[in-house]
Design an enzyme around this catalytic site. Structure first.
Site, PDB file in Angstrom:
ATOM      1  CB  CYS A 120     -11.669 -16.405  11.552  1.00  0.00           C
ATOM      2  SG  CYS A 120     -10.806 -15.464  10.275  1.00  0.00           S
ATOM      3  CD  GLN A 145     -14.655 -17.795  12.526  1.00  0.00           C
ATOM      4  OE1 GLN A 145     -14.831 -18.395  11.717  1.00  0.00           O
ATOM      5  NE2 GLN A 145     -14.152 -18.001  13.765  1.00  0.00           N
ATOM      6  NE  ARG A 166     -17.804 -20.813  12.444  1.00  0.00           N
ATOM      7  CZ  ARG A 166     -17.567 -20.816  11.109  1.00  0.00           C
ATOM      8  NH1 ARG A 166     -16.239 -20.619  10.734  1.00  0.00           N
ATOM      9  NH2 ARG A 166     -18.611 -20.770  10.142  1.00  0.00           N
ATOM     10  CG  ASP A 183      -9.456 -12.850   8.468  1.00  0.00           C
ATOM     11  OD1 ASP A 183      -9.338 -14.117   7.947  1.00  0.00           O
ATOM     12  OD2 ASP A 183     -10.612 -12.117   7.828  1.00  0.00           O
ATOM     13  CG  HIS A 214     -17.739 -15.481   8.654  1.00  0.00           C
ATOM     14  ND1 HIS A 214     -18.637 -16.397   8.779  1.00  0.00           N
ATOM     15  CD2 HIS A 214     -16.361 -16.230   8.594  1.00  0.00           C
ATOM     16  CE1 HIS A 214     -18.141 -17.658   8.442  1.00  0.00           C
ATOM     17  NE2 HIS A 214     -16.763 -17.566   8.624  1.00  0.00           N
ATOM     18  NE  ARG A 237     -17.964 -19.657   3.361  1.00  0.00           N
ATOM     19  CZ  ARG A 237     -16.940 -19.864   4.129  1.00  0.00           C
ATOM     20  NH1 ARG A 237     -15.786 -20.343   3.633  1.00  0.00           N
ATOM     21  NH2 ARG A 237     -16.967 -19.684   5.640  1.00  0.00           N
TER      22      ARG A 237
HETATM   23  N1   CP Z   1     -13.379 -19.793   9.281  1.00  0.00           N
HETATM   24  C1   CP Z   1     -14.133 -20.408   8.354  1.00  0.00           C
HETATM   25  O1   CP Z   1     -15.220 -19.873   8.152  1.00  0.00           O
HETATM   26  O2   CP Z   1     -13.472 -21.379   7.903  1.00  0.00           O
HETATM   27  P1   CP Z   1     -13.650 -22.009   6.424  1.00  0.00           P
HETATM   28  O3   CP Z   1     -13.532 -20.704   5.275  1.00  0.00           O
HETATM   29  O4   CP Z   1     -12.761 -22.989   6.138  1.00  0.00           O
HETATM   30  O5   CP Z   1     -15.161 -22.329   6.526  1.00  0.00           O
HETATM   31  N1  NVA Z   2     -11.654 -12.905   5.356  1.00  0.00           N
HETATM   32  C1  NVA Z   2     -11.369 -14.431   5.096  1.00  0.00           C
HETATM   33  C2  NVA Z   2     -12.164 -15.066   6.253  1.00  0.00           C
HETATM   34  C3  NVA Z   2     -12.131 -16.647   6.142  1.00  0.00           C
HETATM   35  C4  NVA Z   2     -13.099 -17.413   6.886  1.00  0.00           C
HETATM   36  C5  NVA Z   2     -12.050 -14.625   3.855  1.00  0.00           C
HETATM   37  O1  NVA Z   2     -13.308 -13.982   3.485  1.00  0.00           O
HETATM   38  O2  NVA Z   2     -11.585 -15.266   2.892  1.00  0.00           O
END
Ligand code: CP
Ligand code: NVA
Length: 335
Positions: free
Chosen positions: A272, A141, A300, A232, A138, A111
């Site tokens: 999400c 997701q 997930r 989101d 993502h 990430r």
């Molecule tokens: N939806 C998602 O990716 O959650 P986290 O940021 O908590 O991993």
């Molecule tokens: N758009 C959000 C998604 C979190 C899973 C972010 O990038 O923070």
């Protein structure tokens, strides 16, 4: 999967076709069932002895926990590397980290902020790299989200998924999926270029889609006849400095009971997560009977396990599909 050499990565959907996505969904159904059987004493461990390095340069709850549990349940071992501690491109160059981790591990889950850094990681690693969210996309997701609709028997070419909010990473992955697996996707976002989806992803998806991809700016217009309303956060990780301004800009982009009334009576609500109750979604809708938010969060785990088996034990994945096909032929011959 994205092929850089002869190894497979999962940075997005660009190297999948609709058939391969449905195969992943079917394998995810099998994996989900296996988990119940494992609880009854029949564990399924197709990646026994494999190790996965996980780099988190941004906070996470779902992604980190679901990958760690998934890897463990499949018989592997996960190592959590906090971005701060290993310093991607600050303490050490990404190409060195990629090569080094490839000597110790069987896969990398990452990430990161800039998508170009995960691309560099994948380029220099000799093991599969899985995108666990970047500023651009993502994919884990969205695969889990679409799978959630698929397992409920709701996935079809006319399903109308309406994303209400920022045209950011999560919306980009929906659009990327729509370029491959046909359905009706609508993004309702503010009319300013910074809230619009990535141009390259949008252009490529529009060129390839057999479904419909719409960008509108009025959430009410978008919500008409929607099968799914998707939310989101208004302020993504890394955009905290803009939080105040975004609160104002996105005021009208809330999934609330009024918006839900415009959608089909059978419409479902997705998010999400993490969610900010009272901002992009009201608590009433989040906890209401049309919400399938916790189902998608649970999925997930199952979908990522399917991705891991596909990448780390392709023979097992292939065997499943051969058996699956033979069973379908046998069923058809019987009927
Ligand atoms: N939806 C998602 O990716 O959650 P986290 O940021 O908590 O991993
Ligand atoms: N758009 C959000 C998604 C979190 C899973 C972010 O990038 O923070």
């Amino acid at each position: 999967m994205d092929n850089h050499t002869n190894k497979r990565d999962f940075l997005g959907f660009s190297h999948l076709d609709a058939g391969k996505i449905i195969e992943l969904f079917d394998f995810s159904l099998f994996i989900k069932k296996q988990r119940r059987e494992a609880a009854a004493g029949q564990p399924y461990k197709p990646i026994t002895g494999k190790t996965v390095a996980m780099i988190f340069n941004k906070p996470s709850l779902r992604t980190r926990v679901s990958f760690e549990i998934g890897i463990h349940e499949l018989g592997g071992y996960a190592i959590n590397l906090e971005g701060k501690s290993i310093g991607v491109n600050s303490r050490e160059a990404v190409e060195d980290i990629a090569q080094l981790l490839s000597r110790y591990n069987d896969a990398i889950v990452a990430r990161l902020h800039e998508h170009s850094v995960i691309e560099a990681l994948a380029k220099h690693a000799s093991i599969p790299v899985i995108n666990a969210l970047t500023d651009l996309s993502h994919p884990c997701q969205i695969l889990a989200d679409a799978f959630t609709l698929y397992e409920k028997g709701l996935w079809h070419e006319k399903i109308k998924v309406v994303f209400v909010g920022d045209g950011n990473n999560v919306a980009n992955s929906w659009i990327e999926l729509a370029g491959i697996l046909p359905f009706h996707f609508v993004l309702a976002c503010p009319d300013e270029s910074k809230y619009m989806p990535d141009t390259k992803i949008l252009e490529s998806a529009r060129k390839n889609t057999k479904g419909t991809i719409e960008i509108v700016h009025d959430p009410k217009e978008a919500a008409r006849d929607a099968d799914v309303l998707y939310a989101d956060v208004w302020t993504s990780m890394g955009q905290e400095d803009e939080a105040e301004k975004r609160l104002q800009t996105f005021r009208e982009y809330q999934v609330n009971p009024e918006l839900l009334k415009i959608a089909k009576p059978s419409a479902l609500v997705m998010h999400c997560m993490p969610a900010h109750r009272g901002q992009e979604i009201t608590a009433e809708v989040m906890d209401g009977p049309q919400s399938i938010i916790m189902d998608e969060a649970e999925n997930r785990l199952h979908v990522q396990k399917a991705i891991l088996v596909k990448l780390l034990n392709h023979e097992e994945y292939r065997k499943f599909h051969l058996t699956h096909r033979l069973q379908n032929v046998a069923r058809k011959l019987k009927s």
